[in-house]
Motif scaffolding. Structure first.
Motif, PDB file in Angstrom:
ATOM      1  N   TYR A  59      37.415  42.975  53.243  1.00 15.31           N
ATOM      2  CA  TYR A  59      37.246  44.393  52.919  1.00 15.31           C
ATOM      3  C   TYR A  59      37.994  44.736  51.635  1.00 15.31           C
ATOM      4  O   TYR A  59      37.447  45.387  50.740  1.00 15.31           O
ATOM      5  N   LEU A  60      39.247  44.284  51.544  1.00 12.59           N
ATOM      6  CA  LEU A  60      40.040  44.530  50.342  1.00 12.59           C
ATOM      7  C   LEU A  60      39.369  43.908  49.122  1.00 12.59           C
ATOM      8  O   LEU A  60      39.267  44.547  48.063  1.00 12.59           O
ATOM      9  N   ASN A  61      38.913  42.682  49.254  1.00 13.61           N
ATOM     10  CA  ASN A  61      38.256  42.008  48.130  1.00 13.61           C
ATOM     11  C   ASN A  61      36.987  42.744  47.693  1.00 13.61           C
ATOM     12  O   ASN A  61      36.688  42.816  46.497  1.00 13.61           O
ATOM     13  N   GLU A  62      36.251  43.320  48.654  1.00 12.69           N
ATOM     14  CA  GLU A  62      35.062  44.117  48.311  1.00 12.69           C
ATOM     15  C   GLU A  62      35.451  45.325  47.463  1.00 12.69           C
ATOM     16  O   GLU A  62      34.750  45.665  46.496  1.00 12.69           O
ATOM     17  N   GLN A  63      36.569  45.953  47.814  1.00  7.15           N
ATOM     18  CA  GLN A  63      37.014  47.127  47.051  1.00  7.15           C
ATOM     19  C   GLN A  63      37.451  46.726  45.641  1.00  7.15           C
ATOM     20  O   GLN A  63      37.127  47.391  44.659  1.00  7.15           O
ATOM     21  N   LYS A  64      38.171  45.622  45.558  1.00  8.00           N
ATOM     22  CA  LYS A  64      38.606  45.146  44.239  1.00  8.00           C
ATOM     23  C   LYS A  64      37.411  44.764  43.371  1.00  8.00           C
ATOM     24  O   LYS A  64      37.408  45.023  42.162  1.00  8.00           O
ATOM     25  N   GLU A  65      36.388  44.174  43.973  1.00  9.46           N
ATOM     26  CA  GLU A  65      35.183  43.792  43.235  1.00  9.46           C
ATOM     27  C   GLU A  65      34.448  45.041  42.726  1.00  9.46           C
ATOM     28  O   GLU A  65      33.977  45.084  41.591  1.00  9.46           O
ATOM     29  N   LYS A  66      34.381  46.051  43.567  1.00  7.44           N
ATOM     30  CA  LYS A  66      33.752  47.320  43.193  1.00  7.44           C
ATOM     31  C   LYS A  66      34.469  47.927  41.974  1.00  7.44           C
ATOM     32  O   LYS A  66      33.834  48.389  41.027  1.00  7.44           O
ATOM     33  N   VAL A  67      35.798  47.885  42.011  1.00  8.61           N
ATOM     34  CA  VAL A  67      36.612  48.419  40.924  1.00  8.61           C
ATOM     35  C   VAL A  67      36.400  47.601  39.653  1.00  8.61           C
ATOM     36  O   VAL A  67      36.230  48.151  38.556  1.00  8.61           O
ATOM     37  N   ALA A  68      36.402  46.293  39.782  1.00  7.47           N
ATOM     38  CA  ALA A  68      36.191  45.412  38.622  1.00  7.47           C
ATOM     39  C   ALA A  68      34.809  45.642  38.014  1.00  7.47           C
ATOM     40  O   ALA A  68      34.670  45.714  36.788  1.00  7.47           O
ATOM     41  N   ASN A  69      33.783  45.769  38.854  1.00  6.28           N
ATOM     42  CA  ASN A  69      32.432  46.014  38.364  1.00  6.28           C
ATOM     43  C   ASN A  69      32.317  47.343  37.625  1.00  6.28           C
ATOM     44  O   ASN A  69      31.470  47.494  36.742  1.00  6.28           O
ATOM     45  N   ALA A  70      33.171  48.297  37.969  1.00  9.81           N
ATOM     46  CA  ALA A  70      33.196  49.597  37.288  1.00  9.81           C
ATOM     47  C   ALA A  70      34.088  49.556  36.054  1.00  9.81           C
ATOM     48  O   ALA A  70      34.246  50.570  35.369  1.00  9.81           O
ATOM     49  N   ASP A  71      34.681  48.390  35.781  1.00 13.05           N
ATOM     50  CA  ASP A  71      35.591  48.206  34.646  1.00 13.05           C
ATOM     51  C   ASP A  71      36.801  49.157  34.717  1.00 13.05           C
ATOM     52  O   ASP A  71      37.217  49.739  33.732  1.00 13.05           O
ATOM     53  N   LEU A  72      37.350  49.297  35.938  1.00 16.62           N
ATOM     54  CA  LEU A  72      38.484  50.193  36.151  1.00 16.62           C
ATOM     55  C   LEU A  72      39.695  49.482  36.751  1.00 16.62           C
ATOM     56  O   LEU A  72      40.590  50.130  37.306  1.00 16.62           O
TER      57      LEU A  72
END
Length: 182
Positions: free
Chosen positions: A47-60
């Protein structure tokens, strides 16, 4: 403008909801940052990794920071250092992080889970939105960016010191327990 979410990292706490709401807000507001502070157990690493991936994909990744578990003595400083504390839980009992943030003079943005809708006075010391409502979270984050954070924080602290002291809670508990024996 700092936005913080504190507590264990798992779906029930709504970290994903904050991330989803914060991404468009941060893209429109370059001065805003989010911190995610809390422990992740092995069960919720995915779950945490999914959130980090979402953030990375948004370039944030440089503006949405995952701090992990922090020592207890750092928490008051973290609560005071953010402009608003978010508690987006899908379900909750009482939820102490909201009171801790408010006691630190930080306004809150919460879901209606648990007791929060009785604690948060909308527009006075923060805002309370329906559970699982990313759009409402985003709207209130935008509103808070343009609000008098200092005044909201002062009202938040006043509410906690007036209504939620340890002594008051202990007295209410004793009164309740004594009423059961009558």
């Amino acid at each position: 403008f700092g936005i913080g979410i504190f507590g264990r990292i798992r779906p029930s706490k709504g970290v994903d909801l904050l991330i989803d709401a914060a991404i468009p807000v941060l893209k429109d507001n370059p001065e805003a940052t989010v911190i995610v502070c809390g422990e992740t157990t092995p069960k919720f690493e995915g779950y945490l990794n999914e959130q980090k991936e979402k953030v990375a994909n948004a370039d944030l990744s440089e503006r949405i920071l995952f701090l992990g578990k922090r020592p207890f003595e750092e928490l008051p400083v973290l609560f005071k250092s953010v402009s608003v504390a978010v508690a987006a839980s899908r379900n909750e009992g009482f939820g102490l992080t909201v009171l801790e943030a408010m006691a630190s003079g930080t306004p809150v943005l919460t879901s209606e889970a648990g007791a929060w809708k009785d604690i948060v006075m909308n527009g006075e010391n923060g805002f309370c939105v329906p559970c699982d409502d990313v759009t409402a979270l985003e709207d209130k984050l935008r509103l808070l960016l343009d609000s008098d954070i200092e005044a909201l924080g002062k009202k938040a602290r006043e509410r906690v010191t007036k209504n939620y002291t340890t002594q008051r809670e202990a007295a209410a508990l004793c009164e309740h327990l004594l009423s059961l024996s009558k």
